[in-house]
Write a protein that holds these residues in place. Structure first.
Motif, PDB file in Angstrom:
ATOM      1  N   ILE A  61       0.842  -1.203   0.000  1.00 24.76           N
ATOM      2  CA  ILE A  61       0.000   0.000   0.000  1.00 24.76           C
ATOM      3  C   ILE A  61       0.878   1.254   0.000  1.00 24.76           C
ATOM      4  CG2 ILE A  61      -1.812   1.262   1.275  1.00 24.76           C
ATOM      5  CD1 ILE A  61      -2.754  -1.561   2.290  1.00 24.76           C
ATOM      6  N   ILE A  62       1.689   1.394   1.020  1.00 27.16           N
ATOM      7  CA  ILE A  62       2.614   2.542   1.028  1.00 27.16           C
ATOM      8  C   ILE A  62       3.764   2.307   2.008  1.00 27.16           C
ATOM      9  CG2 ILE A  62       1.482   3.966   2.838  1.00 27.16           C
ATOM     10  CD1 ILE A  62       1.851   6.316   0.664  1.00 27.16           C
ATOM     11  N   ARG A  63       4.918   2.852   1.645  1.00 30.13           N
ATOM     12  CA  ARG A  63       6.073   2.841   2.547  1.00 30.13           C
ATOM     13  C   ARG A  63       6.480   4.286   2.804  1.00 30.13           C
ATOM     14  NH1 ARG A  63       8.133  -1.666  -0.608  1.00 30.13           N
ATOM     15  NH2 ARG A  63       8.091  -3.511   0.690  1.00 30.13           N
ATOM     16  N   GLY A  64       6.921   4.543   4.015  1.00 25.62           N
ATOM     17  CA  GLY A  64       7.293   5.907   4.409  1.00 25.62           C
ATOM     18  C   GLY A  64       8.320   6.533   3.489  1.00 25.62           C
ATOM     19  N   VAL A  65       9.350   5.768   3.160  1.00 25.69           N
ATOM     20  CA  VAL A  65      10.432   6.304   2.338  1.00 25.69           C
ATOM     21  C   VAL A  65       9.904   6.732   0.966  1.00 25.69           C
ATOM     22  CG1 VAL A  65      12.618   5.737   1.209  1.00 25.69           C
ATOM     23  CG2 VAL A  65      12.183   4.937   3.520  1.00 25.69           C
ATOM     24  N   SER A  66       9.090   5.874   0.352  1.00 27.59           N
ATOM     25  CA  SER A  66       8.572   6.225  -0.982  1.00 27.59           C
ATOM     26  C   SER A  66       7.600   7.395  -0.894  1.00 27.59           C
ATOM     27  CB  SER A  66       7.853   5.056  -1.640  1.00 27.59           C
ATOM     28  OG  SER A  66       8.249   3.846  -1.110  1.00 27.59           O
ATOM     29  N   ALA A  67       6.789   7.419   0.149  1.00 23.92           N
ATOM     30  CA  ALA A  67       5.823   8.519   0.296  1.00 23.92           C
ATOM     31  C   ALA A  67       6.543   9.866   0.394  1.00 23.92           C
ATOM     32  CB  ALA A  67       4.955   8.280   1.532  1.00 23.92           C
ATOM     33  N   ALA A  68       7.733   9.834   1.008  1.00 20.74           N
ATOM     34  CA  ALA A  68       8.472  11.084   1.242  1.00 20.74           C
ATOM     35  C   ALA A  68       9.280  11.531   0.028  1.00 20.74           C
ATOM     36  CB  ALA A  68       9.382  10.910   2.456  1.00 20.74           C
ATOM     37  N   GLU A  69       9.358  10.661  -0.996  1.00 20.97           N
ATOM     38  CA  GLU A  69      10.231  10.955  -2.136  1.00 20.97           C
ATOM     39  C   GLU A  69       9.900  12.250  -2.870  1.00 20.97           C
ATOM     40  OE1 GLU A  69      10.314   7.453  -4.534  1.00 20.97           O
ATOM     41  OE2 GLU A  69      11.921   6.576  -3.326  1.00 20.97           O
ATOM     42  N   GLY A  70       8.627  12.573  -2.974  1.00 20.59           N
ATOM     43  CA  GLY A  70       8.237  13.766  -3.728  1.00 20.59           C
ATOM     44  C   GLY A  70       8.503  15.086  -3.008  1.00 20.59           C
ATOM     45  N   GLY A  71       8.961  15.018  -1.767  1.00 17.75           N
ATOM     46  CA  GLY A  71       9.301  16.243  -1.044  1.00 17.75           C
ATOM     47  C   GLY A  71       8.115  16.959  -0.421  1.00 17.75           C
ATOM     48  N   ILE A  72       6.936  16.374  -0.489  1.00 26.14           N
ATOM     49  CA  ILE A  72       5.761  17.009   0.117  1.00 26.14           C
ATOM     50  C   ILE A  72       5.448  16.355   1.466  1.00 26.14           C
ATOM     51  CG2 ILE A  72       3.268  17.424  -0.139  1.00 26.14           C
ATOM     52  CD1 ILE A  72       4.589  18.952  -2.275  1.00 26.14           C
ATOM     53  N   ILE A  73       5.374  15.046   1.437  1.00 22.64           N
ATOM     54  CA  ILE A  73       5.052  14.310   2.666  1.00 22.64           C
ATOM     55  C   ILE A  73       6.339  14.097   3.457  1.00 22.64           C
ATOM     56  CG2 ILE A  73       4.178  12.102   3.566  1.00 22.64           C
ATOM     57  CD1 ILE A  73       2.462  11.918   0.988  1.00 22.64           C
ATOM     58  N   ARG A  74       6.309  14.515   4.720  1.00 27.68           N
ATOM     59  CA  ARG A  74       7.506  14.299   5.531  1.00 27.68           C
ATOM     60  C   ARG A  74       7.630  12.821   5.898  1.00 27.68           C
ATOM     61  NH1 ARG A  74       6.374  19.263   9.418  1.00 27.68           N
ATOM     62  NH2 ARG A  74       4.326  18.668   8.647  1.00 27.68           N
ATOM     63  N   ARG A  75       8.854  12.381   6.093  1.00 32.33           N
ATOM     64  CA  ARG A  75       9.132  10.962   6.348  1.00 32.33           C
ATOM     65  C   ARG A  75       8.312  10.433   7.534  1.00 32.33           C
ATOM     66  NH1 ARG A  75      13.371   6.965   6.418  1.00 32.33           N
ATOM     67  NH2 ARG A  75      12.321   5.238   7.478  1.00 32.33           N
ATOM     68  N   THR A  76       8.248  11.241   8.594  1.00 33.82           N
ATOM     69  CA  THR A  76       7.534  10.758   9.779  1.00 33.82           C
ATOM     70  C   THR A  76       6.071  10.484   9.449  1.00 33.82           C
ATOM     71  OG1 THR A  76       9.034  12.009  11.168  1.00 33.82           O
ATOM     72  CG2 THR A  76       6.986  11.304  12.193  1.00 33.82           C
ATOM     73  N   SER A  77       5.447  11.418   8.735  1.00 32.02           N
ATOM     74  CA  SER A  77       4.039  11.201   8.361  1.00 32.02           C
ATOM     75  C   SER A  77       3.921  10.012   7.414  1.00 32.02           C
ATOM     76  CB  SER A  77       3.469  12.451   7.682  1.00 32.02           C
ATOM     77  OG  SER A  77       3.469  13.504   8.609  1.00 32.02           O
ATOM     78  N   GLY A  78       4.867   9.912   6.484  1.00 29.70           N
ATOM     79  CA  GLY A  78       4.869   8.785   5.555  1.00 29.70           C
ATOM     80  C   GLY A  78       4.945   7.464   6.312  1.00 29.70           C
ATOM     81  N   ASP A  79       5.775   7.442   7.350  1.00 32.45           N
ATOM     82  CA  ASP A  79       5.906   6.220   8.150  1.00 32.45           C
ATOM     83  C   ASP A  79       4.601   5.899   8.884  1.00 32.45           C
ATOM     84  OD1 ASP A  79       8.434   5.488   7.393  1.00 32.45           O
ATOM     85  OD2 ASP A  79       9.443   6.454   9.072  1.00 32.45           O
TER      86      ASP A  79
END
Ligand code: UDP
Length: 244
Positions: A61-79
């Motif tokens: 579904i989603i991984r924190g690291v990939s979610a954060a790749e675009g520079g919008i979603i911060r890693r913590t939120s992505g996690d």
């Protein structure tokens, strides 16, 4: 100290599936046939008197690291999004297991009480003692960790005999056997070797935790029918094991 296992002689194991496994041929989501297959494999274990806990990742579904790749979603939120993804998978697996008559509870490291129980160590132990499968969801509840680490942590907490890392291959290889014909399978591996040679059985945090607590890790092929049972009950098909 009171023995919370009450001297049970039963095997108690924790099975770790990656979220990706659930998506089957697709790259996203949950394939019902895979869910059904895994549930049947788990039921086999339960029917053979093995105490089973499960951790499922969220990578389908989603991984924190990939979610954060675009520079919008911060890693913590992505996690945190990744941790929520593991709850989705856990609820799906709970449904599949119940469909086959297996008694099961989901316990989440993050409180979401409308959906599932919150992780409480003693309560988890009681479920296991009553023959229920416990699915630990939401990882460790902390960003910057993985579900491999969560699986190792929970396995140690519940005093599991072994952690089964269920993958698409039958063991640990020096390189990806799906990509390289000359990949060599490593049959027995120490924790130190796995860490030193950067062999990604699991991430380093998980391996270090397993090492400190002497928890053996067996890497196995989840797509070989009855494999989990053969490994635990008959010690058949154990190709790669990480231990001291
Ligand atoms: N995650 C986290 N803390 C944890 C466990 C998981 O932040 O203790 C997040 C992290 O973003 C991770 C995602 O949840 O990428 C999904 O877990 P994981 O990547 O381990 O799943 P898998 O690769 O096994 O499908």
């Amino acid at each position: 100290m009171q023995n919370l296992r009450q001297n049970t002689r039963k095997n108690r194991i924790l099975v770790k599936f990656s979220g990706e496994a659930l998506s089957g041929k697709n790259i996203f989501g949950i394939e019902i046939d895979i869910l059904r297959y895994i549930a049947e494999e788990i039921k086999l274990l339960v029917d053979n008197d093995i105490e089973v806990c499960i951790v499922i990742g969220g990578g389908n579904i989603i991984r924190g690291v990939s979610a954060a790749e675009g520079g919008i979603i911060r890693r913590t939120s992505g996690d945190y999004m990744g941790m929520l993804a593991t709850v989705i998978n856990a609820v799906a697996m709970q449904e599949a297991l119940e469909h086959f008559g297996v008694d099961v509870r989901v316990q989440s490291a993050i409180e979401i009480q409308e959906i599932c129980e919150t992780y409480i160590y003693r309560r988890a132990i009681r479920h296991i003692q009553k023959g229920r499968v416990v699915i630990f969801a939401a990882g460790t509840g902390n960003p910057f960790f993985t579900t491999d680490t969560a699986a190792t942590l929970r396995a140690i907490e519940i005093n599991a005999d072994v952690i089964l890392k269920a993958t698409k291959v039958d063991g640990v290889y020096n390189k990806d056997p799906n990509k390289f014909d000359d990949a060599i399978r490593l049959d027995k591996l120490s924790y130190d070797q796995a860490l030193k040679d950067n062999i990604k059985v699991m991430d380093d945090t998980a391996i270090a935790l397993a090492k400190d607590n002497n928890l053996p890790i067996i890497v196995c092929n989840m797509f070989k029918p009855r494999n989990l049972l053969d490994i635990i009950k008959y010690q058949k098909g154990v190709y790669s094991i990480v231990k001291n």
